[in-house]
Design a protein around this motif. Structure first.
Motif, short mmCIF file in Angstrom:
data_model
loop_
_atom_site.label_atom_id
_atom_site.label_comp_id
_atom_site.label_asym_id
_atom_site.label_seq_id
_atom_site.Cartn_x
_atom_site.Cartn_y
_atom_site.Cartn_z
N PRO A 1 3.87 -0.85 1.61
CA PRO A 1 4.61 -1.94 0.95
C PRO A 1 3.72 -2.92 0.20
O PRO A 1 4.13 -3.45 -0.84
CB PRO A 1 5.33 -2.65 2.10
CG PRO A 1 5.36 -1.66 3.21
CD PRO A 1 4.14 -0.80 3.06
N ALA A 2 2.51 -3.13 0.68
CA ALA A 2 1.62 -4.11 0.04
C ALA A 2 1.31 -3.71 -1.40
O ALA A 2 1.06 -4.57 -2.24
CB ALA A 2 0.32 -4.25 0.84
N LYS A 3 1.34 -2.42 -1.67
CA LYS A 3 1.09 -1.97 -3.05
C LYS A 3 2.36 -1.91 -3.88
O LYS A 3 2.30 -1.76 -5.09
CB LYS A 3 0.40 -0.60 -3.02
CG LYS A 3 -1.02 -0.68 -2.48
CD LYS A 3 -1.88 0.48 -2.95
CE LYS A 3 -3.31 0.35 -2.43
NZ LYS A 3 -3.81 1.61 -1.83
N MET A 4 3.51 -2.00 -3.22
CA MET A 4 4.77 -2.00 -3.96
C MET A 4 5.08 -3.37 -4.54
O MET A 4 5.60 -3.49 -5.65
CB MET A 4 5.91 -1.56 -3.05
CG MET A 4 5.74 -0.12 -2.54
SD MET A 4 6.88 0.26 -1.18
CE MET A 4 8.46 0.27 -2.06
N PHE B 1 7.06 5.22 -11.25
CA PHE B 1 6.41 6.29 -10.50
C PHE B 1 5.43 5.73 -9.46
O PHE B 1 5.26 6.30 -8.38
CB PHE B 1 5.70 7.25 -11.46
CG PHE B 1 6.64 7.84 -12.50
CD1 PHE B 1 7.99 8.01 -12.23
CD2 PHE B 1 6.17 8.23 -13.75
CE1 PHE B 1 8.86 8.55 -13.17
CE2 PHE B 1 7.03 8.78 -14.70
CZ PHE B 1 8.38 8.94 -14.41
N GLU B 2 4.79 4.61 -9.79
CA GLU B 2 3.91 3.97 -8.81
C GLU B 2 4.73 3.47 -7.61
O GLU B 2 4.29 3.56 -6.46
CB GLU B 2 3.16 2.78 -9.44
CG GLU B 2 2.15 3.16 -10.51
CD GLU B 2 0.87 3.77 -9.96
OE1 GLU B 2 0.73 3.91 -8.73
OE2 GLU B 2 -0.01 4.13 -10.78
N TYR B 3 5.90 2.93 -7.91
CA TYR B 3 6.80 2.48 -6.85
C TYR B 3 7.08 3.63 -5.88
O TYR B 3 6.93 3.50 -4.66
CB TYR B 3 8.09 1.95 -7.47
CG TYR B 3 9.16 1.63 -6.46
CD1 TYR B 3 9.27 0.36 -5.90
CD2 TYR B 3 10.08 2.59 -6.05
CE1 TYR B 3 10.25 0.07 -4.96
CE2 TYR B 3 11.06 2.32 -5.12
CZ TYR B 3 11.14 1.05 -4.59
OH TYR B 3 12.11 0.77 -3.66
N ALA B 4 7.48 4.77 -6.44
CA ALA B 4 7.80 5.93 -5.60
C ALA B 4 6.58 6.39 -4.81
O ALA B 4 6.68 6.74 -3.63
CB ALA B 4 8.32 7.07 -6.49
N PHE B 5 5.43 6.37 -5.46
CA PHE B 5 4.20 6.82 -4.80
C PHE B 5 3.84 5.95 -3.60
O PHE B 5 3.55 6.45 -2.51
CB PHE B 5 3.05 6.83 -5.82
CG PHE B 5 1.75 7.33 -5.26
CD1 PHE B 5 1.54 8.69 -5.07
CD2 PHE B 5 0.74 6.45 -4.93
CE1 PHE B 5 0.34 9.17 -4.55
CE2 PHE B 5 -0.47 6.92 -4.42
CZ PHE B 5 -0.67 8.27 -4.23
N HIS B 6 3.87 4.64 -3.80
CA HIS B 6 3.50 3.74 -2.71
C HIS B 6 4.59 3.72 -1.63
O HIS B 6 4.29 3.52 -0.45
CB HIS B 6 3.23 2.34 -3.25
CG HIS B 6 2.07 2.29 -4.18
ND1 HIS B 6 0.84 2.82 -3.85
CD2 HIS B 6 1.94 1.80 -5.44
CE1 HIS B 6 0.00 2.65 -4.86
NE2 HIS B 6 0.64 2.05 -5.84
N LEU B 7 5.83 3.92 -2.02
CA LEU B 7 6.91 4.03 -1.04
C LEU B 7 6.69 5.27 -0.17
O LEU B 7 6.80 5.21 1.07
CB LEU B 7 8.25 4.11 -1.78
CG LEU B 7 9.53 4.23 -0.94
CD1 LEU B 7 9.64 3.12 0.10
CD2 LEU B 7 10.76 4.22 -1.85
#
Lengths: 167, 167, 167
Positions: free
Chosen positions: B37-40, B26-32
């Motif tokens: 990208p730096a947070k992914m 879910f964090e992946y989707a949020f940062h996407l």
């Protein structure tokens, strides 16, 4: 932190709390899709604040009920049907009785009048608190990511980095 | 296997691990969706491999960052906004520190240029590993089920049994 | 009910059961999207009943398999591809071995013939029972909330309060 005999109760309590919090999110969607505001209000605390945009929102159950149940602009007056799909739930506990909860919404709206169905993509940013009757929503901020054929043009609050690209 | 005093710690550890793994999805989707990208990248291991189709993918954080952040073809360059909805998460542990994770994606894309919004239906087939900083994605294979008005024609890898019907 | 040493095992058993029940929902969607009815049937009990509307449904695995696998009207015959997204899962245990389970469905359908993709918004209302081989679906009632460009006009069973508004 690995689960050990010492922290076991805390871990399980947190898993139970997370399950209960998610249930509130899903009950909200269910009663909203049933156009049943009376069942939505008990999911919130008496000091609720629900923000629909930068500039407007509802404070307290009376104002919120008016937003939901108004016979000209409320959900049942406006929509012939809706389907709210909530996923990507991420929960952070501020302390044992308070949590910030983020989720993602896909919402389909069929209008009462002739016009194409509207879709809303959004994020819920909620504050939950534990009460004597279980976890309830104290604050809800809906940030709209985008829409398709929706009747209102929401203030887009997500994806700030991209906004600068569009100008 | 029923929960007993003897296997209790293992059961709870697994529930906690599953919760943590879902959070990474879910964090992946949020940062996407935030075009960040730096947070992914920290959600992946240093030896990451992300496959977007049979024939192309990114190995390691540098290559993957180039895919995500390229100022001509990256996510922020291409899309005015996206909304990624991840559900149907099924987790299988290979051992206590490694898991295969399958999930289903609905992804909405608003383009920077004038054209209809694109929808992608896909499955993520991931390998997660436990690291000192928590669970991370080591491998991600995105299998596209179908698209609507999407700019690229993805290699459809799901529903092989049906493919024979189409010929 | 707070988690204590006394009720700990019960709490964890319930969390494990909920996880296992959700997995069945997601496996169903996965095998349906793979057009693989043979893998869907073991998710149901031998006395299964699946209702698709007020007036029709399938009783038992043989009838259900016929619905799914019929080479003229079954899923693979009709659709070139589907993507089923299940969320908003709410579980209530009637007793330790039986649960009612409600979830929300977004289902995309690509047809084998030339026509626009169809979307179905629905709710699953299921009865799950614990068997020697794990949790299985005994009864499934699909209530359709709405559709877009779907080939069949489903009996809309959700949002009864709104129906009266439309007349």
């Amino acid at each position: 932190m690995p689960v050990t005999a010492d922290n076991l109760l805390d871990h399980v309590q947190q898993l139970v709390d997370e399950r209960d919090i998610k249930r509130v999110l899903f009950e909200y969607a269910f009663h909203l899709d049933a156009a049943d505001p009376a069942k939505m209000l008990p999911l919130f605390t008496p000091d609720l604040y629900v923000a629909y945009g930068e500039s407007h929102g509802a404070s307290g159950p009376e104002e919120y009920l008016e937003v939901l149940a108004n016979n000209k602009t409320g959900i049942a007056a406006f929509f012939a049907g809706t389907s709210h799909h909530v996923s990507n739930v991420v929960i952070d506990f501020a302390d044992t009785d308070k949590a910030t909860v983020r989720s993602v919404l896909y919402a389909w709206h069929k209008y009462n009048r002739e016009r194409p169905d509207g879709i809303v993509y959004a994020q819920y940013h909620d504050v939950f608190v534990r009460t004597a009757e279980g976890w309830k929503i104290q604050q809800r901020k809906q940030l709209t990511t985008g829409t398709e054929q929706y009747h209102a043009r929401p203030e887009t609050l997500v994806m700030a980095p991209r906004k600068s690209k569009e100008t």
